[in-house]
Design an enzyme around this catalytic site. Sequence first.
Site, PDB file in Angstrom:
ATOM      1  N   ASP A 103       0.859  -1.178   0.000  1.00  0.00           N
ATOM      2  CA  ASP A 103       0.000   0.000   0.000  1.00  0.00           C
ATOM      3  C   ASP A 103       0.900   1.233   0.000  1.00  0.00           C
ATOM      4  O   ASP A 103       1.550   1.536   1.002  1.00  0.00           O
ATOM      5  CB  ASP A 103      -0.921   0.000   1.234  1.00  0.00           C
ATOM      6  CG  ASP A 103      -1.805   1.236   1.288  1.00  0.00           C
ATOM      7  OD1 ASP A 103      -2.437   1.544   0.268  1.00  0.00           O
ATOM      8  OD2 ASP A 103      -1.849   1.906   2.345  1.00  0.00           O
TER       9      ASP A 103
ATOM     10  N   GLU B  43      -1.957  -1.606  -5.878  1.00  0.00           N
ATOM     11  CA  GLU B  43      -3.223  -0.949  -6.174  1.00  0.00           C
ATOM     12  C   GLU B  43      -2.996   0.035  -7.313  1.00  0.00           C
ATOM     13  O   GLU B  43      -2.013   0.773  -7.312  1.00  0.00           O
ATOM     14  CB  GLU B  43      -3.726  -0.227  -4.931  1.00  0.00           C
ATOM     15  CG  GLU B  43      -5.106   0.377  -5.074  1.00  0.00           C
ATOM     16  CD  GLU B  43      -5.587   1.028  -3.791  1.00  0.00           C
ATOM     17  OE1 GLU B  43      -6.784   1.233  -3.639  1.00  0.00           O
ATOM     18  OE2 GLU B  43      -4.731   1.328  -2.930  1.00  0.00           O
TER      19      GLU B  43
ATOM     20  N   CYS C  17     -12.571  -4.798   6.474  1.00  0.00           N
ATOM     21  CA  CYS C  17     -11.862  -5.575   7.502  1.00  0.00           C
ATOM     22  C   CYS C  17     -11.291  -6.831   6.868  1.00  0.00           C
ATOM     23  O   CYS C  17     -12.028  -7.601   6.239  1.00  0.00           O
ATOM     24  CB  CYS C  17     -12.824  -5.936   8.640  1.00  0.00           C
ATOM     25  SG  CYS C  17     -12.102  -7.046   9.877  1.00  0.00           S
TER      26      CYS C  17
ATOM     27  N   CYS D 150     -13.012 -10.277   8.905  1.00  0.00           N
ATOM     28  CA  CYS D 150     -14.398 -10.721   8.730  1.00  0.00           C
ATOM     29  C   CYS D 150     -15.071 -10.143   7.491  1.00  0.00           C
ATOM     30  O   CYS D 150     -16.161 -10.588   7.121  1.00  0.00           O
ATOM     31  CB  CYS D 150     -15.220 -10.371   9.970  1.00  0.00           C
ATOM     32  SG  CYS D 150     -15.447  -8.587  10.225  1.00  0.00           S
TER      33      CYS D 150
ATOM     34  N   CYS E 194     -12.948  -2.880  14.131  1.00  0.00           N
ATOM     35  CA  CYS E 194     -14.083  -3.490  13.437  1.00  0.00           C
ATOM     36  C   CYS E 194     -15.215  -3.748  14.446  1.00  0.00           C
ATOM     37  O   CYS E 194     -15.004  -4.434  15.455  1.00  0.00           O
ATOM     38  CB  CYS E 194     -13.654  -4.795  12.779  1.00  0.00           C
ATOM     39  SG  CYS E 194     -15.013  -5.680  11.959  1.00  0.00           S
TER      40      CYS E 194
ATOM     41  N   CYS F 143     -16.003  -8.037  14.452  1.00  0.00           N
ATOM     42  CA  CYS F 143     -15.061  -9.002  15.043  1.00  0.00           C
ATOM     43  C   CYS F 143     -14.149  -8.382  16.089  1.00  0.00           C
ATOM     44  O   CYS F 143     -13.303  -9.068  16.662  1.00  0.00           O
ATOM     45  CB  CYS F 143     -14.231  -9.671  13.951  1.00  0.00           C
ATOM     46  SG  CYS F 143     -13.143  -8.520  13.057  1.00  0.00           S
TER      47      CYS F 143
ATOM     48  N   ASP G  18      -3.254   1.389   7.133  1.00  0.00           N
ATOM     49  CA  ASP G  18      -2.375   1.080   6.000  1.00  0.00           C
ATOM     50  C   ASP G  18      -2.031  -0.399   5.918  1.00  0.00           C
ATOM     51  O   ASP G  18      -1.992  -0.977   4.827  1.00  0.00           O
ATOM     52  CB  ASP G  18      -1.104   1.925   6.080  1.00  0.00           C
ATOM     53  CG  ASP G  18      -1.397   3.418   5.999  1.00  0.00           C
ATOM     54  OD1 ASP G  18      -2.340   3.776   5.277  1.00  0.00           O
ATOM     55  OD2 ASP G  18      -0.709   4.202   6.663  1.00  0.00           O
TER      56      ASP G  18
END
Length: 371
Positions: free
Chosen positions: A185, A269, A322, A325, A341, A344, A351
């Site tokens: 990333d 990405e 996330c 999950c 989250c 979960c 990042d």
Amino acid sequence: MLKAYKYRIYPSKKQKEMIQVHFGACRFVYNWALEQKIKTYEQTKKPISRFDLQHILVHEVKPSNKWLKEANSQALLASLVNVESAFTKFFREKSGFPNFKSKKNPVQSYQMPQHYAVDFEKQIIKLPKIGEVKTILYRRFEGKLKTATISGSSTGKYYISILVDNEKDIPEKQNFSESTTIGIDAGIKDFAVLSNGEKVENPKYLKNSLKRMKVLQKRVSRKVKGSKNRNKARQHLSKIHETISNQRNNFQHQLSFRLISENQAIALETLNVKGMVKNHCLAQSISDASLSSFVTKLEYKAEWLGKTILRIGRFEPSSKLCNVCGYHNSNLTLDVREWTCPDCKTKHDRDINAAINIKKFSLQDQNLIVI
């Protein structure tokens, strides 16, 4: 497989003058050819070919501009090839209409397609019309010599980049799995965050030199245009720009080589850098990081070593999803660097979570857009 080897050359005063003659002659021919192609299309709605331009150049332009004969004829013809390539790229990739070359451009160059020789023992390169030029040939190569590009920087340094065909096939792509793939990333605060949790700090070479650059820029602006003092001040400013560029390239080369060597596949990405720099708050930091240059280095190094570059779409919610999950945090804003989250209860570093998701998305065929 084609590879380019760049060396610094140390021409004598007379040789520098001849190199400058070649810069001017090739720039003149390039601009003339570009003007001819534009005018011909406007008048006839048909393109003029490179071979027609070559015939006009040899039989009409050179006899009426005798100073062009001081430059190597092959270098002048290479300018015609460059014009043709620029138009081809424009029509195929829509990358922008070709521009006229300016004498004020800080980097000047010309190409030598053939008739030059490299001597590693004597540490010289023999160039047509220029002669034997002292060169620091710190890396040896083997293969068929292709085009050589001679360039001059704004700091008064000269370089030669030699394209070599080593007559080896590009290696086949190596097999990769989830364990041998790493997600990256890219960002501003940290230059790169890896899916294994490692963070590579952004060196911010431009930001660290801004104060000094402003001082030197003021000195340039206060000098009289065309004076020797202005040229001296401009040289000092050019040196700091060159230092920043060299530091950035060195950092990116070392990091890209390490990542390619340690992994079989790299997941990235797709970034819209042109769109990102339109944000005036982040434009300088994004340009300082030079993410597009880093991706380019990863791509050609991967090709050399038989590794794979995986790409996911720019609209994948890598930061908001996330990785445990799959909960989608639609309210996550750019200023939030950590979040928990609600499903979960996993605490995420924004990042690192994005890097893990980029890796996951890239290994799913439905999300993969480029290999």
